[in-house]
Scaffold this motif. Sequence first.
Motif, PDB file in Angstrom:
ATOM      1  N   VAL A  69     -90.429  -7.906 -32.497  1.00 39.25           N
ATOM      2  CA  VAL A  69     -89.201  -8.396 -31.877  1.00 39.25           C
ATOM      3  C   VAL A  69     -88.319  -9.009 -32.954  1.00 39.25           C
ATOM      4  CG1 VAL A  69     -88.212  -9.986 -30.185  1.00 39.25           C
ATOM      5  CG2 VAL A  69     -90.375  -8.821 -29.685  1.00 39.25           C
ATOM      6  N   GLY A  70     -87.109  -8.520 -33.060  1.00 33.75           N
ATOM      7  CA  GLY A  70     -86.168  -9.033 -34.052  1.00 33.75           C
ATOM      8  C   GLY A  70     -86.266  -8.295 -35.373  1.00 33.75           C
ATOM      9  N   ASP A  71     -85.195  -8.399 -36.142  1.00 34.79           N
ATOM     10  CA  ASP A  71     -85.133  -7.701 -37.428  1.00 34.79           C
ATOM     11  C   ASP A  71     -86.185  -8.190 -38.403  1.00 34.79           C
ATOM     12  OD1 ASP A  71     -82.868  -5.726 -37.507  1.00 34.79           O
ATOM     13  OD2 ASP A  71     -81.739  -7.467 -36.831  1.00 34.79           O
ATOM     14  N   GLU A  73     -89.233  -9.563 -38.035  1.00 37.84           N
ATOM     15  CA  GLU A  73     -90.596  -9.109 -37.771  1.00 37.84           C
ATOM     16  C   GLU A  73     -90.716  -7.596 -37.957  1.00 37.84           C
ATOM     17  OE1 GLU A  73     -94.151  -9.441 -34.397  1.00 37.84           O
ATOM     18  OE2 GLU A  73     -92.076  -9.993 -33.857  1.00 37.84           O
ATOM     19  N   THR A  74     -89.693  -6.867 -37.548  1.00 37.84           N
ATOM     20  CA  THR A  74     -89.733  -5.408 -37.671  1.00 37.84           C
ATOM     21  C   THR A  74     -89.735  -4.982 -39.124  1.00 37.84           C
ATOM     22  OG1 THR A  74     -88.516  -5.256 -35.578  1.00 37.84           O
ATOM     23  CG2 THR A  74     -88.646  -3.268 -36.914  1.00 37.84           C
ATOM     24  N   GLY A 105     -88.402  -1.575 -33.600  1.00 38.72           N
ATOM     25  CA  GLY A 105     -88.354  -2.930 -33.053  1.00 38.72           C
ATOM     26  C   GLY A 105     -87.334  -3.049 -31.934  1.00 38.72           C
ATOM     27  N   GLY A 107     -84.796  -6.247 -29.826  1.00 34.48           N
ATOM     28  CA  GLY A 107     -84.292  -7.608 -29.941  1.00 34.48           C
ATOM     29  C   GLY A 107     -82.922  -7.733 -29.308  1.00 34.48           C
ATOM     30  N   ARG A 108     -82.507  -8.968 -29.150  1.00 35.86           N
ATOM     31  CA  ARG A 108     -81.177  -9.261 -28.626  1.00 35.86           C
ATOM     32  C   ARG A 108     -80.313  -9.842 -29.732  1.00 35.86           C
ATOM     33  NH1 ARG A 108     -81.211  -9.015 -23.028  1.00 35.86           N
ATOM     34  NH2 ARG A 108     -83.284  -9.115 -22.039  1.00 35.86           N
ATOM     35  N   ARG A 109     -79.036  -9.567 -29.661  1.00 35.93           N
ATOM     36  CA  ARG A 109     -78.122 -10.126 -30.646  1.00 35.93           C
ATOM     37  C   ARG A 109     -78.001 -11.628 -30.462  1.00 35.93           C
ATOM     38  NH1 ARG A 109     -72.958  -5.928 -30.463  1.00 35.93           N
ATOM     39  NH2 ARG A 109     -74.159  -4.000 -30.821  1.00 35.93           N
ATOM     40  N   MET A 115     -80.903  -6.184 -24.447  1.00 34.13           N
ATOM     41  CA  MET A 115     -81.937  -5.906 -25.435  1.00 34.13           C
ATOM     42  C   MET A 115     -81.629  -4.566 -26.095  1.00 34.13           C
ATOM     43  SD  MET A 115     -86.084  -5.553 -25.012  1.00 34.13           S
ATOM     44  CE  MET A 115     -86.333  -7.321 -24.758  1.00 34.13           C
ATOM     45  N   GLU A 150     -90.345  -7.737 -21.288  1.00 38.54           N
ATOM     46  CA  GLU A 150     -90.322  -9.200 -21.357  1.00 38.54           C
ATOM     47  C   GLU A 150     -91.212  -9.851 -20.302  1.00 38.54           C
ATOM     48  OE1 GLU A 150     -85.981 -10.201 -23.272  1.00 38.54           O
ATOM     49  OE2 GLU A 150     -86.033  -9.770 -21.130  1.00 38.54           O
TER      50      GLU A 150
END
Length: 223
Positions: A69-71, A73-74, A105, A107-109, A115, A150
Amino acid sequence: QSCSRPQGTLQNCATMTIPAHLRLNLLVASKNPAKVLAAQHAVERCFPKPVAVYVRGIESPSGVRDQPVGDDETLLGARNRVAALRASLDVPLQGPGVILAVEGGVGRRPGGGPMECFAWVVAAHAHTGAVGEARSASFPLPPPLAALMEQEGLELGAADDKLFGRVKSGRGSGTVGYLSSGLVTRQAYYEHAVVMALLPFMQHAFYGPEYDLGVPAARQTAA
């Protein structure tokens, strides 16, 4: 050209039928067909004939959650896969080589919004360790799909299968393939980002000698 080896084999793919200076080993840190083919096709475009690309898909741990999740971690997952694969080689690659990982991955901005789905690609020079990294385009996921991820903790592929009634979609056309009605397959979606990650290796005269693979890259066709 391409070749494959049995699972777990880490010997060099190159054969003596192609001159050494025209052989390029490509190790992909996955056995997922979409990722392996995306990497292979992108490398073959960046380093076209007479270069012969010898590709192997080898599973490698990401060290992050199954669904990053998110840049941050990806990207970390892709970096970890490359590092783990490089460390696992029982003998150094002979001749030019690239070790590459594609990590998907979600994620949300910042500030909210839908998402989104995206991917990070990491490509490393097998000998110098020089790295090229690139992020794919992103696309919004349908709210019901995001809710499954989620609320039920499902990985994207599992949520896709449940919502759209598919089986192993993550190893096929992917969510982007379904949502785009086949206009953009998962393989094509990854391929563009792989090319971007390979730019330093194509243009090593500008990025630095540590990116030189020793094989000819595609030539400029436009000013």
